[in-house]
Design a protein around this motif. Sequence first.
Motif, short mmCIF file in Angstrom:
data_model
loop_
_atom_site.label_atom_id
_atom_site.label_comp_id
_atom_site.label_asym_id
_atom_site.label_seq_id
_atom_site.Cartn_x
_atom_site.Cartn_y
_atom_site.Cartn_z
N VAL B 82 -26.16 44.12 -28.93
CA VAL B 82 -24.73 44.35 -28.80
C VAL B 82 -24.35 45.24 -29.98
O VAL B 82 -24.47 44.83 -31.14
N PHE B 83 -23.92 46.47 -29.66
CA PHE B 83 -23.75 47.47 -30.70
C PHE B 83 -22.40 47.35 -31.40
O PHE B 83 -21.41 46.91 -30.79
N GLN B 84 -22.38 47.79 -32.64
CA GLN B 84 -21.11 47.97 -33.33
C GLN B 84 -20.37 49.07 -32.58
O GLN B 84 -20.92 50.12 -32.33
N GLY B 85 -19.14 48.85 -32.19
CA GLY B 85 -18.45 49.85 -31.38
C GLY B 85 -18.91 49.82 -29.93
O GLY B 85 -18.52 50.66 -29.14
N TYR B 86 -19.77 48.87 -29.60
CA TYR B 86 -20.16 48.53 -28.22
C TYR B 86 -21.05 49.53 -27.52
O TYR B 86 -21.84 49.15 -26.67
N VAL B 123 -18.86 36.12 -18.88
CA VAL B 123 -18.03 36.53 -20.02
C VAL B 123 -16.55 36.62 -19.63
O VAL B 123 -15.74 37.15 -20.38
N GLY B 124 -16.22 36.11 -18.43
CA GLY B 124 -14.81 36.04 -18.05
C GLY B 124 -14.19 37.38 -17.69
O GLY B 124 -13.04 37.64 -18.00
N LEU B 125 -14.97 38.25 -17.04
CA LEU B 125 -14.42 39.56 -16.66
C LEU B 125 -14.47 39.79 -15.16
O LEU B 125 -14.56 40.91 -14.69
N GLU B 126 -14.41 38.69 -14.36
CA GLU B 126 -14.45 38.85 -12.92
C GLU B 126 -13.36 39.82 -12.48
O GLU B 126 -12.23 39.77 -12.99
N GLY B 127 -13.71 40.69 -11.56
CA GLY B 127 -12.69 41.55 -10.97
C GLY B 127 -12.40 42.82 -11.76
O GLY B 127 -11.60 43.65 -11.35
N LEU B 128 -13.05 43.00 -12.92
CA LEU B 128 -12.79 44.22 -13.69
C LEU B 128 -13.93 45.23 -13.58
O LEU B 128 -13.96 46.22 -14.30
N GLN B 140 -12.12 42.94 -24.33
CA GLN B 140 -12.80 43.05 -23.03
C GLN B 140 -14.03 43.94 -23.13
O GLN B 140 -15.07 43.65 -22.55
N GLN B 141 -13.91 45.04 -23.91
CA GLN B 141 -15.06 45.92 -24.09
C GLN B 141 -16.20 45.15 -24.75
O GLN B 141 -17.37 45.29 -24.39
N GLN B 142 -15.82 44.32 -25.72
CA GLN B 142 -16.79 43.48 -26.40
C GLN B 142 -17.53 42.59 -25.39
O GLN B 142 -18.74 42.44 -25.45
N ARG B 143 -16.80 42.04 -24.44
CA ARG B 143 -17.41 41.15 -23.45
C ARG B 143 -18.33 41.94 -22.51
O ARG B 143 -19.37 41.43 -22.10
N VAL B 144 -17.94 43.18 -22.19
CA VAL B 144 -18.80 44.01 -21.34
C VAL B 144 -20.13 44.25 -22.06
O VAL B 144 -21.21 44.11 -21.47
N ALA B 145 -20.04 44.56 -23.34
CA ALA B 145 -21.25 44.82 -24.12
C ALA B 145 -22.14 43.57 -24.12
O ALA B 145 -23.37 43.66 -24.00
N LEU B 146 -21.50 42.43 -24.23
CA LEU B 146 -22.24 41.17 -24.25
C LEU B 146 -22.91 40.92 -22.89
O LEU B 146 -24.10 40.57 -22.82
N ALA B 147 -22.15 41.15 -21.82
CA ALA B 147 -22.70 40.93 -20.48
C ALA B 147 -23.86 41.89 -20.22
O ALA B 147 -24.88 41.52 -19.63
N ARG B 148 -23.72 43.13 -20.69
CA ARG B 148 -24.75 44.14 -20.48
C ARG B 148 -26.05 43.73 -21.17
O ARG B 148 -27.14 44.01 -20.69
N MET B 174 -13.50 35.47 -30.53
CA MET B 174 -14.78 35.96 -30.00
C MET B 174 -15.96 35.29 -30.71
O MET B 174 -17.00 35.08 -30.10
N ARG B 175 -15.79 34.96 -31.99
CA ARG B 175 -16.83 34.25 -32.72
C ARG B 175 -17.23 32.99 -31.97
O ARG B 175 -18.40 32.74 -31.73
N LEU B 176 -16.20 32.22 -31.61
CA LEU B 176 -16.46 30.96 -30.92
C LEU B 176 -17.08 31.22 -29.56
O LEU B 176 -18.01 30.52 -29.15
N GLU B 177 -16.57 32.24 -28.86
CA GLU B 177 -17.11 32.53 -27.52
C GLU B 177 -18.58 32.91 -27.59
O GLU B 177 -19.39 32.47 -26.78
N ILE B 178 -18.91 33.76 -28.56
CA ILE B 178 -20.30 34.20 -28.69
C ILE B 178 -21.19 33.00 -29.01
O ILE B 178 -22.26 32.83 -28.43
N ARG B 179 -20.69 32.15 -29.91
CA ARG B 179 -21.47 30.99 -30.30
C ARG B 179 -21.72 30.07 -29.11
O ARG B 179 -22.85 29.65 -28.84
N THR B 180 -20.66 29.80 -28.35
CA THR B 180 -20.77 28.90 -27.20
C THR B 180 -21.76 29.48 -26.18
O THR B 180 -22.63 28.77 -25.67
#
Lengths: 547, 367
Positions: B82-86, B123-128, B140-148, B174-180
């Motif tokens: 997961v890149f800095q700047g995604y 990552v909670g981005l259904e429909g996008l 949201q971009q952060q979540r896309v990077a994570l999903a990718r 996001m810290r908590l989300e990534i950890r979970t």
Amino acid sequence: MIAIRRDPAAAALALMVAAAIAFGLGYPLANVLGQAVLDDLGRFDVAPILRIFSFPVPRAVVLNSLLMGVLAATLGTLLGFAFALTTARAVRGPLRSALHFIALLPLIAPPFALALSTIFLFGRQGLLTRGLLHWETDPYGLTGLLFVQTITFFPVAYLIFDALVRQLDPALEEAALNLGASRGRILRTVVIPLLRPGFAAAFLIIFVESLADLANPLLIGGDFNVLASSAYLAIIGEFDTRKAVAYSVVLMLPSLLAYFAQRIWVGESSVVTVTGKPSGGRAQRLGASFRVGLLVVTGTVAVLVLLLYLTVLAGAFTKLLGIDNTVTLDNFKFVLGGIGTRAMTDTTFLSAVAAPIAALLGLATAYLVVRTKVPGRTVFDYVVMLGAAAPGIVLGLGILLAFNHRPFLLSGTAVIFIIAFVIRTAPVSLRTTVAALLQIDPSLEQASANLGAGAATTFRRITLPLVRRAVLSGAIFSFTRNMTTLSTIALLVTPNWRIMTSQILNEIDAQRLGSGAAYSTILIVIVLAAVITLNRVFGKAPIEVGA
Amino acid sequence: MTADLVLRHLEKRFPNGTVAVDGIDLEVGAGELVALLGPSGCGKTTTLRMVAGFEDPSAGTIELGGKRIDVLPPDRRGATMVFQGYALFPHLSVFENVGYGLRVRRIGGQALRDKVQAALGLVGLEGLGDRRPQQLSGGQQQRVALARALILEPKLLLFDEPLSNLDAKLREQMRLEIRTLQQRVGITSLYVTHDQAEAMTLADRIAVMDRGRIAQLGTPREIYEEPADRLVAAFVGHANFTAGIIRGRRGDTLIVETLGASRPTAFAPGAYAEGDQVDVMIRPEEVHVVPAGADGAIAGTVVASSFLGGSALYQLMAGGVPLQATVPMERGVPLQPAGAAVGLRVRDGAFRAFPAASARSEGAARG
């Protein structure tokens, strides 16, 4: 990037580019230099070059060239700056768009169009001067030449200043205003100093273009001989290769010096990049009286530019504009009935074949320079740029000399035109693609590799789509430039392949100004139609590439 | 815990002579998240990029799941980042971005669609999926990077300061989300950050890096409570430092004279002798502000005080030494104003001694 370094494809690419440059550019230029410093028996002899400086006629040619270059560069730079200042700080709305459009018009015109209509309007039989004002004028010579070159080249300066002015942070001007500076003072102490690289770049580029210009000195230079036209006439009129080579080498020196000075001092900052980022803050308008003065100057020039173009049209559709103004299609019948149709298809074919090759060569070189670790990759950049830095007549002479003997006997074939076009226009494609590649964060390509894509897949799926527009605009530029260049191909034409610009020159030489105008009109129409079509077909929605 | 990612004496020297990473050893257990924490230029990003394959190590090896991966090209390492700047591909839709890695592996059709939908759901981005990355918010971009990165079910997840572009509130979320997510999926992870709070929240263990070396490796609590050297103490959490002189030893503690009295003091590893100069560290929350003249309190003056909500922050002077104190706020109790004379109390176990800053070469050499 490591992925690519490990990839032997980079090395193969480097070799291919090197071979292409060596064949199309290095070998021809070496032929020119070889002829310049070696005599017929292959002995070292630079006497012919030195002779240029010792005899009065050739010395005058050198001085004429420098005088013309400096004056045209000064006038063109100032006019370009005035236009940029007007569109950025003096007018808004439709007037701004109109001025912007008119300032770019001369970029797509074949150089003759302007010289031709200048002769129509201001010549010995000039519509305006003799017809309207009953003046005896003679545009042939330095004055006419400077007039045409200024109009032809100021758009280059305008593009440079326009890009720089947009990049200016309005906050700086607001800060100066806030500190109590008047608008004139802001212009003097903030805006102009920040644009200093633009002045250097515009001056040097126009200087180079002016020196390399062949069409205008031939058409309107009269007795005012310059290096490019002298080299051309030495071959065409006197069949004296040595003389042409000597003029060419002398012409190369100031051109290359100015060109590389511009690259080194001004660097990439002169490359026009589209960031698409709307600037915060609001640019300050200039004071009212200053705005009016500016608008009078640029407005007059804009009207003149339009007038010159309309004159080409008028000249094409009348018997002989200024003398017999009967509306007629005879000029077109003459052109299209003669070899004009051949010239149209030949020129369009050659230009269209060369354009994608030039764009690909530019892309390959840009990729090598920006994205690989191939040793000596920056040298590629400079060497490819020589194709644009060297005056067209010199390049043409080199190609003429290189390919009229074994091992590469190509004279009379389509190949030498394609070589000339590719070498001449690849540099622009290189610059636009380098700029586009530099805007792509390397992390995008790393992300692709990280997700399992090899170098080839990454290039195809990520890099190429992101630089597509730059490559395409490189190809479009190449096509228009190929269609409208004279200097590069002037020495290469044979009856096998007809080139429109060369035909126009012939028509004007034969005093058939009407058919010259008809040719020019057809040429402008082909170029415009091609540009618009290509943009429609491939242009789609631009992609904003940001960090 | 079995070691999954193993760095052995990993080193990176750049051609200009800079040593970015100076021979580090690190083992990350299966399913563990280790944070590389340190100031900019400490070598943490270079380490991560060597693991990803974007930099070649000058020496040392990298193993993942028992196999050497440093010899593989970056596209064969099975470690997604997961890149800095995604680094989201701007010309592709969210769906195409997330599906990119699968497409490269020639997975298409329904299988691709299902997996991408599942990853977007994760990552909670259904429909996008149809949007372009530029049309999404930073989070949201952060979540896309994570999903990718997650969709390829990698053996190792790499994070390069993924939250540095987000604002403070979103960053905490996001810290908590990534950890979970990381714990749910159970992927071994290496996480680079310069934000100590982020490292504390996310990591099972933290490797604090300094000038190309790992200064300390431990759980967040170990790092905070028993910092190995002055730099770690200062970088992880806030720290007060005062000068002290060793007066003796009692069992596990040194007796150090500091702030006008001899105090039992925990100490970082190293050789100490009586009479040595040391630096004594006190965490701001261990400094208690009491009324002036209270029994056994150190006399101090308030320089500035600020209200932070649940607590108050005091800038104090005590015997010429500047000290910070964070004090829990009680409703209705006023802040001591600047200039007020106060007393300060510090719990005995709250002192920790380090070799004095002038003698740091010893501490640094321990690396």
